[in-house]
Motif scaffolding. Sequence first.
Motif, PDB file in Angstrom:
ATOM      1  N   VAL A 221       5.515 -31.475  33.094  1.00 37.03           N
ATOM      2  CA  VAL A 221       6.593 -30.640  32.567  1.00 37.03           C
ATOM      3  C   VAL A 221       6.022 -29.532  31.690  1.00 37.03           C
ATOM      4  O   VAL A 221       6.483 -28.391  31.729  1.00 37.03           O
ATOM      5  CB  VAL A 221       7.628 -31.487  31.805  1.00 37.03           C
ATOM      6  N   HIS A 222       4.995 -29.855  30.887  1.00 34.78           N
ATOM      7  CA  HIS A 222       4.323 -28.811  30.108  1.00 34.78           C
ATOM      8  C   HIS A 222       3.802 -27.711  31.039  1.00 34.78           C
ATOM      9  O   HIS A 222       3.912 -26.516  30.724  1.00 34.78           O
ATOM     10  CB  HIS A 222       3.156 -29.397  29.320  1.00 34.78           C
ATOM     11  N   ALA A 223       3.223 -28.093  32.155  1.00 32.68           N
ATOM     12  CA  ALA A 223       2.697 -27.099  33.107  1.00 32.68           C
ATOM     13  C   ALA A 223       3.824 -26.229  33.657  1.00 32.68           C
ATOM     14  O   ALA A 223       3.670 -25.009  33.815  1.00 32.68           O
ATOM     15  CB  ALA A 223       1.953 -27.804  34.234  1.00 32.68           C
ATOM     16  N   LEU A 224       4.959 -26.842  33.946  1.00 33.14           N
ATOM     17  CA  LEU A 224       6.110 -26.080  34.437  1.00 33.14           C
ATOM     18  C   LEU A 224       6.661 -25.148  33.361  1.00 33.14           C
ATOM     19  O   LEU A 224       7.238 -24.100  33.671  1.00 33.14           O
ATOM     20  CB  LEU A 224       7.206 -27.042  34.912  1.00 33.14           C
ATOM     21  N   ASN A 225       6.494 -25.527  32.091  1.00 33.75           N
ATOM     22  CA  ASN A 225       6.995 -24.727  30.974  1.00 33.75           C
ATOM     23  C   ASN A 225       6.000 -23.676  30.499  1.00 33.75           C
ATOM     24  O   ASN A 225       6.330 -22.885  29.607  1.00 33.75           O
ATOM     25  CB  ASN A 225       7.328 -25.635  29.778  1.00 33.75           C
ATOM     26  N   ALA A 226       4.803 -23.657  31.054  1.00 36.55           N
ATOM     27  CA  ALA A 226       3.732 -22.818  30.510  1.00 36.55           C
ATOM     28  C   ALA A 226       4.129 -21.348  30.436  1.00 36.55           C
ATOM     29  O   ALA A 226       3.863 -20.663  29.434  1.00 36.55           O
ATOM     30  CB  ALA A 226       2.460 -22.987  31.344  1.00 36.55           C
ATOM     31  N   TYR A 227       4.767 -20.842  31.483  1.00 40.09           N
ATOM     32  CA  TYR A 227       5.179 -19.432  31.460  1.00 40.09           C
ATOM     33  C   TYR A 227       6.181 -19.179  30.337  1.00 40.09           C
ATOM     34  O   TYR A 227       6.083 -18.173  29.618  1.00 40.09           O
ATOM     35  CB  TYR A 227       5.792 -19.035  32.802  1.00 40.09           C
TER      36      TYR A 227
END
Length: 366
Positions: free
Chosen positions: A100-106
């Motif tokens: 989820v952090h990766a999906l939120n990175a942008y």
Amino acid sequence: MDGLQLARRRTGTVGLGSAQPAPFNGAADVVGWFGALQSQDYHPAKWAVAQRLGTGVTDADLDRAFDDGLILRTHVLRPTWHFVTPADIRWLLELTAPRVHALNAYAYRATDLDAGVLRRATDLIADALAGGNHLTRAEVATMLDRNGITAARVRLGYILIHAELERVICSGPLHGKQHTYALLDERAPQAPSLDREAALAEVVRRFFASHGPATVKDLSWWSSLTRADIATGLALAGDALESIEVDGLTYWFAPDDPPPPAPSPSVRLLQAYDEYIVGYTGSKYLLDLSGLVAAATDKLALPNGVITVDTQVAGRWKRTVRKHEVTVDAVLYRPFDAAESRALQVAADDLGAFLGARAVVAVSVL
């Protein structure tokens, strides 16, 4: 199995469409069955829980379960809220938060939230909540602003999501109509961790037991896990799951006998994010075997609630709640016959009983 048989079995595993009394003893049983139940919109999400508990459960009952911490609310699996139980919250976050952090990175970059700012904001929030000091979203924002961290609108949202994913905060009890945040360690002090392999096996088993028959693509969407992680989980789950191939797709499910179906026609007023609707992507076509939804015009103008008849989507709906009355505006993809119309009124009456209001149905047909 053909498509309709798959859909019939699925309605039983998701806790809908059974002729038997609900097998769940309370809200925590329902949420625990799924592992996580999407609760992007809190009030309709309570209705999704109630529909699986049978008659007699009220909106106020579920508020009490939430206030008492029997079910919690946090961002997990995907960048959206889910209900989870205290027994599942920590290991599910440990497993899925990196994804989820990766999906939120942008979004973190777009709101100028680097690692240092996020770490400092999380530490400040933790200090402010310590000792059972539950704060609303606005109160957290004021505290952060006072400490030099701009926290408004979307930026505040991602600060809070980050703190949830880091297993620092989760939902607290309601403060009137406002939600609060609490320390996870105080709200679920006995929340267990699992090693990664055990967590993969459990999330894979739990998903296919509660959503099956379903595909690997469905689980990948639901959990944000990679296909490689899911393959590992399937191997570890072993005999707890079975599979069948239908029309070139492999469907996984628990080998238990499904409950007997409810009498037909059975009409359900499902919230837009009910697990029967959002739990699938690769096999979502099973909800619309006749193509009614695909052929519907002006979809964006329709209400976002979903009407099902037996296993199939048959319309959309919205509710308007007044003091002693709830109006169900039903927009049908096809005309209902007399039996289906009576079943629609029964479904509306169930919603009315849940809300403590008389139900009135207004029907239109596309």
